[in-house]
Write a protein that holds these residues in place. Structure first.
Motif, PDB file in Angstrom:
ATOM      1  N   TYR A  94      72.704  29.792 113.564  1.00  0.00           N
ATOM      2  CA  TYR A  94      73.574  28.596 112.810  1.00  0.00           C
ATOM      3  C   TYR A  94      74.939  28.927 113.314  1.00  0.00           C
ATOM      4  O   TYR A  94      75.467  29.770 113.234  1.00  0.00           O
ATOM      5  N   TYR A  95      75.656  27.894 113.787  1.00  0.00           N
ATOM      6  CA  TYR A  95      76.943  27.808 114.293  1.00  0.00           C
ATOM      7  C   TYR A  95      77.765  26.917 113.368  1.00  0.00           C
ATOM      8  O   TYR A  95      77.080  25.645 113.098  1.00  0.00           O
ATOM      9  N   CYS A  96      79.082  27.036 113.314  1.00  0.00           N
ATOM     10  CA  CYS A  96      79.884  25.701 112.778  1.00  0.00           C
ATOM     11  C   CYS A  96      80.898  25.809 113.761  1.00  0.00           C
ATOM     12  O   CYS A  96      81.106  26.476 114.737  1.00  0.00           O
ATOM     13  N   ALA A  97      81.237  24.350 114.017  1.00  0.00           N
ATOM     14  CA  ALA A  97      82.275  24.016 114.985  1.00  0.00           C
ATOM     15  C   ALA A  97      83.340  22.918 114.378  1.00  0.00           C
ATOM     16  O   ALA A  97      82.945  22.137 113.585  1.00  0.00           O
ATOM     17  N   THR A  98      84.294  22.997 115.190  1.00  0.00           N
ATOM     18  CA  THR A  98      85.365  21.909 114.681  1.00  0.00           C
ATOM     19  C   THR A  98      86.127  21.822 115.964  1.00  0.00           C
ATOM     20  O   THR A  98      85.862  22.241 116.853  1.00  0.00           O
ATOM     21  N   GLY A  99      87.253  20.981 115.758  1.00  0.00           N
ATOM     22  CA  GLY A  99      88.080  20.641 116.754  1.00  0.00           C
ATOM     23  C   GLY A  99      89.162  19.418 116.670  1.00  0.00           C
ATOM     24  O   GLY A  99      88.722  18.543 115.968  1.00  0.00           O
ATOM     25  N   GLY A 110      79.543  18.965 123.200  1.00  0.00           N
ATOM     26  CA  GLY A 110      80.660  18.759 123.958  1.00  0.00           C
ATOM     27  C   GLY A 110      82.021  18.214 123.339  1.00  0.00           C
ATOM     28  O   GLY A 110      83.245  18.263 123.845  1.00  0.00           O
ATOM     29  N   ASP A 111      81.863  17.610 122.077  1.00  0.00           N
ATOM     30  CA  ASP A 111      83.191  17.116 121.402  1.00  0.00           C
ATOM     31  C   ASP A 111      83.828  18.152 120.750  1.00  0.00           C
ATOM     32  O   ASP A 111      84.801  17.717 120.052  1.00  0.00           O
ATOM     33  N   TYR A 112      83.185  19.357 120.544  1.00  0.00           N
ATOM     34  CA  TYR A 112      83.995  20.232 119.756  1.00  0.00           C
ATOM     35  C   TYR A 112      84.571  21.409 120.647  1.00  0.00           C
ATOM     36  O   TYR A 112      84.076  21.882 121.508  1.00  0.00           O
ATOM     37  N   ASP A 113      85.687  21.892 120.173  1.00  0.00           N
ATOM     38  CA  ASP A 113      86.636  23.009 120.836  1.00  0.00           C
ATOM     39  C   ASP A 113      86.401  24.335 120.082  1.00  0.00           C
ATOM     40  O   ASP A 113      86.676  25.175 121.028  1.00  0.00           O
ATOM     41  N   TYR A 114      86.236  24.322 118.839  1.00  0.00           N
ATOM     42  CA  TYR A 114      86.166  25.800 118.445  1.00  0.00           C
ATOM     43  C   TYR A 114      84.677  25.924 117.783  1.00  0.00           C
ATOM     44  O   TYR A 114      84.301  24.998 116.956  1.00  0.00           O
ATOM     45  N   TRP A 115      84.303  27.121 118.016  1.00  0.00           N
ATOM     46  CA  TRP A 115      83.013  27.671 117.480  1.00  0.00           C
ATOM     47  C   TRP A 115      83.044  28.926 117.096  1.00  0.00           C
ATOM     48  O   TRP A 115      83.645  29.604 117.475  1.00  0.00           O
ATOM     49  N   GLY A 116      82.150  29.081 115.966  1.00  0.00           N
ATOM     50  CA  GLY A 116      81.861  30.371 115.666  1.00  0.00           C
ATOM     51  C   GLY A 116      81.080  31.142 116.281  1.00  0.00           C
ATOM     52  O   GLY A 116      80.437  30.720 117.436  1.00  0.00           O
ATOM     53  N   GLN A 117      80.767  32.715 116.178  1.00  0.00           N
ATOM     54  CA  GLN A 117      79.719  33.461 116.632  1.00  0.00           C
ATOM     55  C   GLN A 117      78.347  33.188 116.568  1.00  0.00           C
ATOM     56  O   GLN A 117      77.486  33.566 117.107  1.00  0.00           O
ATOM     57  N   GLY A 118      78.163  32.462 115.504  1.00  0.00           N
ATOM     58  CA  GLY A 118      76.771  32.184 115.169  1.00  0.00           C
ATOM     59  C   GLY A 118      76.273  33.334 113.918  1.00  0.00           C
ATOM     60  O   GLY A 118      76.858  34.313 114.078  1.00  0.00           O
TER      61      GLY A 118
END
Length: 125
Positions: A94-99, A110-118
């Motif tokens: 599971y990953y969270c993402a934002t941007g 492809g619309d997200y710039d920042y991702w966690g490591q999972g």
């Protein structure tokens, strides 16, 4: 430095619960859309839930609707995913993402710039 860190994954039996956390640092989550994705082995990464922080509206994929709840703690700059009634098919990273490019709930990776490591979630008896 912008960073997202997920935690809370683990091994749980079917029907059990877990709460995932996504802690942000280096920026504030206010005015961003934060989305949880998951990726099962051999499958593509898919969005499952998001929260639009401008009005705290929340959205869920059909696969998790009624079982998962997304929320956030402004003071802790953290977003949570409460997962109940877990099923073996929920097993995934599971990953969270934002941007800054995302202004609404969007499951396009492809619309997200920042991702966690999972964080790994395994649902098994």
């Amino acid at each position: 430095q912008v960073q997202l860190v997920e935690s809370g994954g683990g091994l749980v039996q079917p029907g059990g619960s877990l709460r995932l956390s996504c802690a942000a640092s280096g920026f504030t989550l206010n005015y961003y859309v934060i989305t949880w994705f998951r990726q099962a082995p051999g499958k593509e990464r898919k969005g499952i839930s998001c929260i639009v922080t401008s009005d705290d509206s929340t959205y869920y994929a059909d696969s998790v609707k009624g079982r998962f709840t997304i929320s956030r703690d402004v003071a802790k700059n953290t977003v949570y995913l409460q997962m109940n009634s877990l099923k073996p098919e929920d097993t995934a990273v599971y990953y969270c993402a934002t941007g800054p490019r995302t202004r609404y709930c969007d499951y396009d990776v492809g619309d997200y710039d920042y991702w966690g490591q999972g964080t790994q979630v395994t649902v098994s008896s």
